[in-house]
Design an enzyme around this catalytic site. Sequence first.
Site, PDB file in Angstrom:
ATOM      1  N   ASP A 478       0.824  -1.209   0.000  1.00 52.40           N
ATOM      2  CA  ASP A 478       0.000   0.000   0.000  1.00 52.40           C
ATOM      3  C   ASP A 478       0.858   1.259   0.000  1.00 52.40           C
ATOM      4  O   ASP A 478       2.065   1.223   0.297  1.00 52.40           O
ATOM      5  CB  ASP A 478      -0.907  -0.027   1.244  1.00 52.40           C
ATOM      6  CG  ASP A 478      -2.227   0.676   1.017  1.00 52.40           C
ATOM      7  OD1 ASP A 478      -2.314   1.513   0.107  1.00 52.40           O
ATOM      8  OD2 ASP A 478      -3.180   0.385   1.775  1.00 52.40           O
ATOM      9  N   ASP A 548     -10.912   1.964  -2.954  1.00 51.55           N
ATOM     10  CA  ASP A 548     -11.423   1.700  -1.611  1.00 51.55           C
ATOM     11  C   ASP A 548     -12.948   1.728  -1.598  1.00 51.55           C
ATOM     12  O   ASP A 548     -13.560   1.377  -0.591  1.00 51.55           O
ATOM     13  CB  ASP A 548     -10.888   2.749  -0.625  1.00 51.55           C
ATOM     14  CG  ASP A 548      -9.513   2.363  -0.101  1.00 51.55           C
ATOM     15  OD1 ASP A 548      -9.126   1.191  -0.266  1.00 51.55           O
ATOM     16  OD2 ASP A 548      -8.828   3.226   0.466  1.00 51.55           O
TER      17      ASP A 548
HETATM   18  C1  GLA Z   1      -5.757   1.780   2.352  1.00 50.63           C
HETATM   19  C2  GLA Z   1      -6.220   0.642   1.471  1.00 50.63           C
HETATM   20  C3  GLA Z   1      -7.271  -0.159   2.206  1.00 50.63           C
HETATM   21  C4  GLA Z   1      -6.691  -0.678   3.504  1.00 50.63           C
HETATM   22  C5  GLA Z   1      -6.183   0.482   4.335  1.00 50.63           C
HETATM   23  C6  GLA Z   1      -5.457   0.000   5.558  1.00 50.63           C
HETATM   24  O1  GLA Z   1      -6.740   2.725   2.513  1.00 50.63           O
HETATM   25  O2  GLA Z   1      -6.682   1.096   0.250  1.00 50.63           O
HETATM   26  O3  GLA Z   1      -7.707  -1.221   1.396  1.00 50.63           O
HETATM   27  O4  GLA Z   1      -5.656  -1.574   3.227  1.00 50.63           O
HETATM   28  O5  GLA Z   1      -5.301   1.299   3.606  1.00 50.63           O
HETATM   29  O6  GLA Z   1      -4.978   1.027   6.326  1.00 50.63           O
END
Ligand code: GLA
Length: 730
Positions: A478, A548
């Site tokens: 990420d 997300d």
């Molecule tokens: C980001 C990702 C999510 C999740 C969060 C965790 O927002 O896109 O899918 O993994 O971080 O903190």
Amino acid sequence: MAIIFNEKNKTFHLQGQNVSYIMEIYPTGHLLHNFWGGKIEKSDGFELSTFNLDAAYTAMQVGEEELSLELLPVEYPAHGNADLRTPAFDLEYSDGGRISDFRYVRHTITSGKAAIKGLPSLYTNEGQTVDTLEIVLKDEVKKLEMTLFYSIFEAEDIVTRRVELKNLGTEKVIIKELSSACVELPHHEFDMIQMSGSWGRERHVQRNSIVPGGQYIDSSRGHSGHEHSPFLALAATDATDSYGEVYGMSLVYSGNFKAGINVDMRYNTRMQIGINPFRFSWNLEPNETFSAPEAVLVYSAEGTGGMSKKYRDIYQSNLIKPDYKYQERPILINSWEAFYFDLKEEELGEFAKTSSELGMELFVMDDGWFGKRDNDQTSLGDWFIHEGKFPNGLKDLSNKVKDLGMKFGIWVEPEMISPKSELFSKHPDWCIETKDRVKSLSRNQYVLDLTKPEVREYIISAMRKVFTETGTDYIKWDMNRSITEAGSSSVDANQQGEVSHRYILGLYEILEVLTNEFPNILFESCAGGGGRYDAGMLYYMPQTWTSDDTDAIERLFIQEGTLYQFPNISMGSHVSACPNHQVGRTTPISTRGVVAMQGNLGYELNVLELTDAEKEEVKEQTALYKKIRGTVQLGDFTHLKVNDSTNARAWQHLSKDKNQVVASYVQILARANVAPKKIKLVDLEGTARYQLDGTDSIYYGDELMNFGLTTVRIEKDFESQQWVFNKLAD
Ligand code: GLA
């Protein structure tokens, strides 16, 4: 050879199965762009230099009275000489001058295509015909050599372009801009298509007509971004999803980019893509070479759908890592929306068990497993196991998961550092920052300075340890903030304009090491959802978390734009809980399943809280997906026409052997008293018979393609329908 040099006309002709790209060396040595479009079978004797030179108020190159560069379609144009239009590049010399004049010196045509050192690019496969043309141009005054690279993938109709600049002089040159590709099209009756949005609303298709002057999209956020994708298409104004001329440019790069058009005063359209020149500068010292990233160019006479198919195919076959490109992906269950940071070992064990019973194959423990990570205010950089949550390490949990026959995966965010972390107390100077300026926080975190070798080494060794000790089969990588105050103490004051690009080069170096060292780990890239869903990341990591936003209706549009460039197998799409956590909408779980099955199906909800009926439905979904997974992930995808385009979407997946076709239909809002819709399938065999899975109903291909499928009466909002047909043997 798919590249022909015509000695008489001094033309280069790149020839694909359905595409031609032609350039010409003008008598002065300037390289001109003649043509990019449908295939010209024979170019011998074809009179290409038919440019109209009669316009007034344009400058003439002295001593070459006939030549006004402004009236010619220059292949890789400069600005400020006899051409005053938008340039493809901009160089500043030590005397302050900005004028360049590059002319042809030599060229080579070779079969194959070499990789670019330090940058991702398309590779070639055995049996593919790929040829490369390198044209070397030179600015004699400043002793600079510019090499324009063109590769043509003959059967695939793909042209790749990139540029290298070498300083053979004795003085430094500052590169202010070096586009990866620039093409001049001889009219302006185009619509510009871009993928734009924001966090939670990535890559919505935008189509707007162009007008004289400039139109562009860009990123100056340090990553390709949620806002725009590093991609641009020009579609003839009459082009549809399946008809008409479309020109696409996509950049294999994950940092700041700019893509745009400029319609000049004679209505030619220059289209270009490359590193964003805004705040960019690169000091090219004597004997140094700078490489711009690769651009992938697609021409299609079959509308936006034809172009998209070419992008999806080439990125699957020639960009995604060979071991993964045709490897079916497991159905995953992700802990994020189920528990957020509240991870409890025992509950996770139960969660994994139930997930496995429901047919899921890969358990992913998202954020919250390391350091003191109980919320998003701490611990990025401290890549050791959270002892409070996992007193015996992760082995117990991963063994439990593996005993269930599932694979085990974890989330990491290696490019970041929390001010509240052990790493920050040891290395407060490891952040991206600009001297004397406050470092802005975003999600309570700073960005590590990947331009520093010691930081890259730390990330590599910390990740190596995590990957090895946890025995992980999967990594979600990420990157949860954009880069502000982009600056670094690793380089001099006059090199601060290099930092954003150096960051990306540092990232690619890390990914090159780790993905090669751990070939059995399936990597999924993520940046707050789809904030870095680009071809550069896809080269290293064969799948991407699309957004997300997991709402099925929002996803219709996010995934539609994503599939303009990226293959279904790369697109993470999950069924989540309702009311949806991002938009609060409640949609049927069946529709959530249908939409998630457009790509790599996963689940991101607390399976322990599902009702028995929902569990049954999820079991049916995973069982169905296993039957159609090969078709979805390895087959051909098409958006189908629905005569209700503002309120519905339909698409099909057809297996490569054409033995299975899956059709899906989602209607957004219910409507009173409207006729059922017809969904016409495509590319089937007209006289072959197709059986509707689980029934005795049999249809001929012609019937499915011409008469179409008929939707049932939709009685509620957000309903969907899905059909699976298997072809019968003759
Ligand atoms: C980001 C990702 C999510 C999740 C969060 C965790 O927002 O896109 O899918 O993994 O971080 O903190």
